[in-house]
Design a protein around this motif. Structure first.
Motif, PDB file in Angstrom:
ATOM      1  N   ASP A 159       1.611  -0.108 -18.553  1.00  0.00           N
ATOM      2  CA  ASP A 159       1.870  -0.598 -17.196  1.00  0.00           C
ATOM      3  C   ASP A 159       3.327  -1.008 -16.999  1.00  0.00           C
ATOM      4  OD1 ASP A 159       1.861  -2.810 -18.826  1.00  0.00           O
ATOM      5  OD2 ASP A 159       0.574  -4.031 -17.531  1.00  0.00           O
ATOM      6  N   LYS A 186       4.911  -1.683 -13.654  1.00  0.00           N
ATOM      7  CA  LYS A 186       4.316  -2.726 -12.823  1.00  0.00           C
ATOM      8  C   LYS A 186       4.734  -4.137 -13.222  1.00  0.00           C
ATOM      9  CE  LYS A 186       0.058  -0.074 -11.997  1.00  0.00           C
ATOM     10  NZ  LYS A 186      -1.422  -0.101 -12.084  1.00  0.00           N
ATOM     11  N   LEU A 223       6.260  -0.502  -7.319  1.00  0.00           N
ATOM     12  CA  LEU A 223       5.863   0.411  -6.248  1.00  0.00           C
ATOM     13  C   LEU A 223       4.432   0.187  -5.779  1.00  0.00           C
ATOM     14  CD1 LEU A 223       7.430   3.760  -7.561  1.00  0.00           C
ATOM     15  CD2 LEU A 223       8.464   2.021  -6.081  1.00  0.00           C
ATOM     16  N   TYR A 224       3.533  -0.126  -6.707  1.00  0.00           N
ATOM     17  CA  TYR A 224       2.133  -0.265  -6.303  1.00  0.00           C
ATOM     18  C   TYR A 224       1.953  -1.450  -5.358  1.00  0.00           C
ATOM     19  CZ  TYR A 224       0.852  -4.329  -9.190  1.00  0.00           C
ATOM     20  OH  TYR A 224       0.730  -5.588  -9.715  1.00  0.00           O
ATOM     21  N   LEU A 225       2.770  -2.493  -5.511  1.00  0.00           N
ATOM     22  CA  LEU A 225       2.693  -3.638  -4.602  1.00  0.00           C
ATOM     23  C   LEU A 225       3.222  -3.277  -3.222  1.00  0.00           C
ATOM     24  CD1 LEU A 225       3.834  -6.538  -6.959  1.00  0.00           C
ATOM     25  CD2 LEU A 225       1.514  -6.032  -6.161  1.00  0.00           C
ATOM     26  N   GLN A 226       4.284  -2.476  -3.188  1.00  0.00           N
ATOM     27  CA  GLN A 226       4.792  -2.003  -1.902  1.00  0.00           C
ATOM     28  C   GLN A 226       3.718  -1.186  -1.178  1.00  0.00           C
ATOM     29  OE1 GLN A 226       8.735  -0.092  -2.192  1.00  0.00           O
ATOM     30  NE2 GLN A 226       8.888  -0.939  -4.254  1.00  0.00           N
ATOM     31  N   ALA A 227       3.058  -0.299  -1.928  1.00  0.00           N
ATOM     32  CA  ALA A 227       2.027   0.553  -1.325  1.00  0.00           C
ATOM     33  C   ALA A 227       0.857  -0.278  -0.806  1.00  0.00           C
ATOM     34  CB  ALA A 227       1.544   1.578  -2.347  1.00  0.00           C
ATOM     35  N   GLN A 228       0.420  -1.259  -1.600  1.00  0.00           N
ATOM     36  CA  GLN A 228      -0.687  -2.116  -1.172  1.00  0.00           C
ATOM     37  C   GLN A 228      -0.343  -2.847   0.122  1.00  0.00           C
ATOM     38  OE1 GLN A 228      -1.667  -4.802  -4.355  1.00  0.00           O
ATOM     39  NE2 GLN A 228      -2.671  -3.236  -5.597  1.00  0.00           N
TER      40      GLN A 228
END
Length: 253
Positions: free
Chosen positions: A148, A151, A183-188
């Protein structure tokens, strides 16, 4: 003089979304290929003990390992002009006084604000000056082989990035995978409430103001808050959106 390496090793073992691949050729293979291709068909035994040059073939992006992002990476234009690519940037930007701001007390995914920067600078009793190289420490490099890895870093907000540039900073860096929050937090966030200013917000500051960022630094825990030089000259890649760098900290004795 003392030099501390601030770079990670380009390696397939780093858990990158776009992984590196390396094909190695040993000395025996080097003798066979060198003889046939460059020495007009000489046999491998023409080389000492059949040992020619070792080598490797690397498939890699310009953003692998420790690298410097160019303004072209962020957007086609900056302040209404064509964004500069990595080989077009002044070398003077990449050798200057370094400043480490330690955010290891912040959780993964935290977005650093302008107030965070001001408070940290006050705590170390340092005033930024133009062309300082500001390094954000979160010790993500200690977990670079984790699945990860992408992240587990803190990010710098757009407003904080604006503020750094307004202080005359041209190069800033992080030991995390990226300058923005993961990036995954931006997408969420965007999927929950679609709106401008969520995706790649800090990178997009480069649409208005020219700057470079170093990503995937290492060993910032070995540095004091200031009192050293940083050298982070990027590789010259024609039209490149980034260039690899062997970033180092230099202490004059």
């Amino acid at each position: 003089m003392k030099i501390i390496d601030l770079s990670v090793t380009i390696s397939p073992e780093i858990k990158e979304p776009l992984p590196t691949s390396i094909t190695y050729e040993d000395h025996k293979e080097g003798a066979r290929k060198m003889g046939s291709k460059l020495f007009n068909g000489l046999p491998a035994d023409a080389f000492i003990d059949g040992n020619g040059p070792a080598g490797e073939f690397i498939t890699v992006t310009g953003h692998a390992g420790t690298h410097v992002d160019a303004p072209w990476h962020y957007f086609p234009t900056c302040d209404g002009k064509p964004s500069r690519t990595i080989e077009q940037l002044p070398l003077e930007w990449f050798f200057s006084d370094g400043v480490v701001l330690d955010y290891t007390n912040k959780p993964d995914g935290y977005s650093i604000t302008t107030n965070d920067l001001k408070e940290k600078l006050a705590a170390i009793n340092y005033t930024l000056k133009p062309f300082d190289i500001v390094l954000i420490r979160c010790d993500a490099d200690k977990r670079i082989y984790n699945e990860d890895f992408v992240k587990i870093h803190v990010g710098v907000s757009a407003e904080a990035t604006h503020w750094l540039i307004d202080q005359g900073i041209k190069v800033m860096g992080t030991d995390g995978w990226g300058w923005d929050i993961p990036l995954y937090l931006q997408a969420q966030d965007y999927l929950q409430n679609p709106r401008p200013g969520v995706i790649w917000a800090a990178h997009y500051v480069g649409r208005e103001k020219e700057y470079c960022q170093i990503e995937k630094l290492a060993n910032l825990d070995q540095l004091p808050p200031f009192g050293f030089k940083v050298a982070c000259f990027p590789a010259k890649i024609k039209g490149g959106s980034a260039g690899w760098t062997r970033a180092v900290a230099i202490f004059e004795s």
